[in-house]
Design a protein around this motif. Structure first.
Motif, PDB file in Angstrom:
ATOM      1  N   LEU A 107      29.869  98.239  36.273  1.00  0.00           N
ATOM      2  CA  LEU A 107      29.581  98.901  35.012  1.00  0.00           C
ATOM      3  C   LEU A 107      28.985 100.286  35.234  1.00  0.00           C
ATOM      4  O   LEU A 107      29.309 101.238  34.519  1.00  0.00           O
ATOM      5  N   VAL A 108      28.120 100.395  36.241  1.00  0.00           N
ATOM      6  CA  VAL A 108      27.506 101.693  36.542  1.00  0.00           C
ATOM      7  C   VAL A 108      28.565 102.717  36.936  1.00  0.00           C
ATOM      8  O   VAL A 108      28.412 103.919  36.697  1.00  0.00           O
ATOM      9  N   SER A 109      29.669 102.258  37.515  1.00  0.00           N
ATOM     10  CA  SER A 109      30.711 103.188  37.946  1.00  0.00           C
ATOM     11  C   SER A 109      31.312 103.957  36.781  1.00  0.00           C
ATOM     12  O   SER A 109      31.924 105.014  36.969  1.00  0.00           O
ATOM     13  N   GLY A 122      16.653 110.870  29.603  1.00  0.00           N
ATOM     14  CA  GLY A 122      15.567 110.074  30.142  1.00  0.00           C
ATOM     15  C   GLY A 122      15.768 108.580  30.010  1.00  0.00           C
ATOM     16  O   GLY A 122      14.835 107.810  30.256  1.00  0.00           O
ATOM     17  N   TRP A 123      16.974 108.125  29.639  1.00  0.00           N
ATOM     18  CA  TRP A 123      17.188 106.690  29.451  1.00  0.00           C
ATOM     19  C   TRP A 123      18.073 106.074  30.527  1.00  0.00           C
ATOM     20  O   TRP A 123      17.905 104.900  30.854  1.00  0.00           O
ATOM     21  N   LEU A 124      19.020 106.845  31.064  1.00  0.00           N
ATOM     22  CA  LEU A 124      20.000 106.259  31.968  1.00  0.00           C
ATOM     23  C   LEU A 124      19.371 105.778  33.275  1.00  0.00           C
ATOM     24  O   LEU A 124      19.576 104.635  33.695  1.00  0.00           O
ATOM     25  N   VAL A 175      19.333 101.835  34.306  1.00  0.00           N
ATOM     26  CA  VAL A 175      20.099 101.355  35.457  1.00  0.00           C
ATOM     27  C   VAL A 175      19.165 100.793  36.525  1.00  0.00           C
ATOM     28  O   VAL A 175      19.365  99.689  37.037  1.00  0.00           O
ATOM     29  N   PHE A 176      18.129 101.550  36.844  1.00  0.00           N
ATOM     30  CA  PHE A 176      17.198 101.105  37.868  1.00  0.00           C
ATOM     31  C   PHE A 176      16.475  99.835  37.436  1.00  0.00           C
ATOM     32  O   PHE A 176      16.273  98.909  38.236  1.00  0.00           O
ATOM     33  N   GLY A 177      16.094  99.758  36.156  1.00  0.00           N
ATOM     34  CA  GLY A 177      15.387  98.576  35.666  1.00  0.00           C
ATOM     35  C   GLY A 177      16.246  97.330  35.731  1.00  0.00           C
ATOM     36  O   GLY A 177      15.797  96.276  36.171  1.00  0.00           O
TER      37      GLY A 177
END
Length: 239
Positions: free
Chosen positions: A200-202, A22-24, A28-30
């Motif tokens: 970084l998300v990659s 429930g954190w990723l 990422v979206f935030g």
């Protein structure tokens, strides 16, 4: 024939990253939303006025409002999702208590549908059903796609979203807080951050770093450019 090699290969294990904590997603979206929305907001205000105090104030307001809004929205959203899952798990728990034989047959049918032989599927379902907690866990996973003990936390989602949005929204605002009076500095910082965040998300996806970086850069830059144009148009009209 020696089975040493097979045994050694069987003992090699691999680990998976946490995909259900429930954190990723809120993090990422935030971060992305904070960076893109505040960059666009600052660009829009800068397009309509040269007053750096007004631009900085708009950026600070955008950071605060967006961070609290994101946190509240994530909390309510994840809490509602969790409550729905718990309600459906309770339905499954009651069915296991009232109709254990039917639920055992249903579970056996799930295994048969996955290619297990009927006799073996029935035996596996029988053994699992001897433990009510394990039976509930298996039924919930098979029928609802959730694990009762591993549901996402609303607090984790809210805090992750708040912090990530705040960090993302601070970057385009930072040059103004440091005394820079030109939108170019904010744009450079924001574009570098957009590309870096996408790259970084990659690391937690299957996309290449340059593809993720460029995609995020294009989306953020386009949003800022459009908002700047709108601010410039409205600023000229107001004048």
């Amino acid at each position: 024939m020696s089975t040493g090699g097979s045994r050694e290969r069987a003992e090699i294990h691999h680990e998976h990253r946490d995909v259900s904590g429930g954190w990723l997603r809120p993090s990422v979206f935030g971060a992305m939303d904070g960076l893109v929305s505040n960059f666009a907001l600052i660009a829009g205000v800068a397009g309509g006025t040269d007053d750096t105090k007004v631009i900085a104030l708009a950026g600070v307001a955008g950071l605060a409002a967006g961070a609290f809004s994101m946190a509240g929205g994530e909390y309510v959203s994840v809490a509602s999702q969790r409550e729905l899952a718990l309600a459906e798990i309770d339905v499954e728990r009651r069915e296991l208590q009232r109709h254990p034989e039917a639920e055992e047959e249903e579970l056996a049918g799930v295994y048969v549908a996955q290619g297990v032989e009927p006799a073996l599927a029935a035996e596996v379902a029988r053994q699992i059903s001897r433990n009510p907690n394990k039976a509930l866990e298996v039924h919930a996973q098979a029928e609802l796609g959730v694990t009762p003990a591993d549901l996402p936390s609303p607090k984790t989602a809210a805090v992750s979203s708040f912090l990530a949005f705040g960090v993302g929204a601070l970057l385009p605002l930072l040059p103004y807080l440091l005394g820079v009076t030109d939108l170019v500095a904010s744009a450079i910082v924001s574009c570098l951050a957009l590309f870096g965040a996408g790259a970084l998300v990659s690391r937690v996806t299957a996309r290449s770093w340059w593809y993720s970086g460029l995609r995020q850069l294009v989306v953020g830059a386009a949003a800022a450019a459009l908002t700047f144009g709108l601010g410039n148009l409205l600023g000229e009209t107001a004048l």
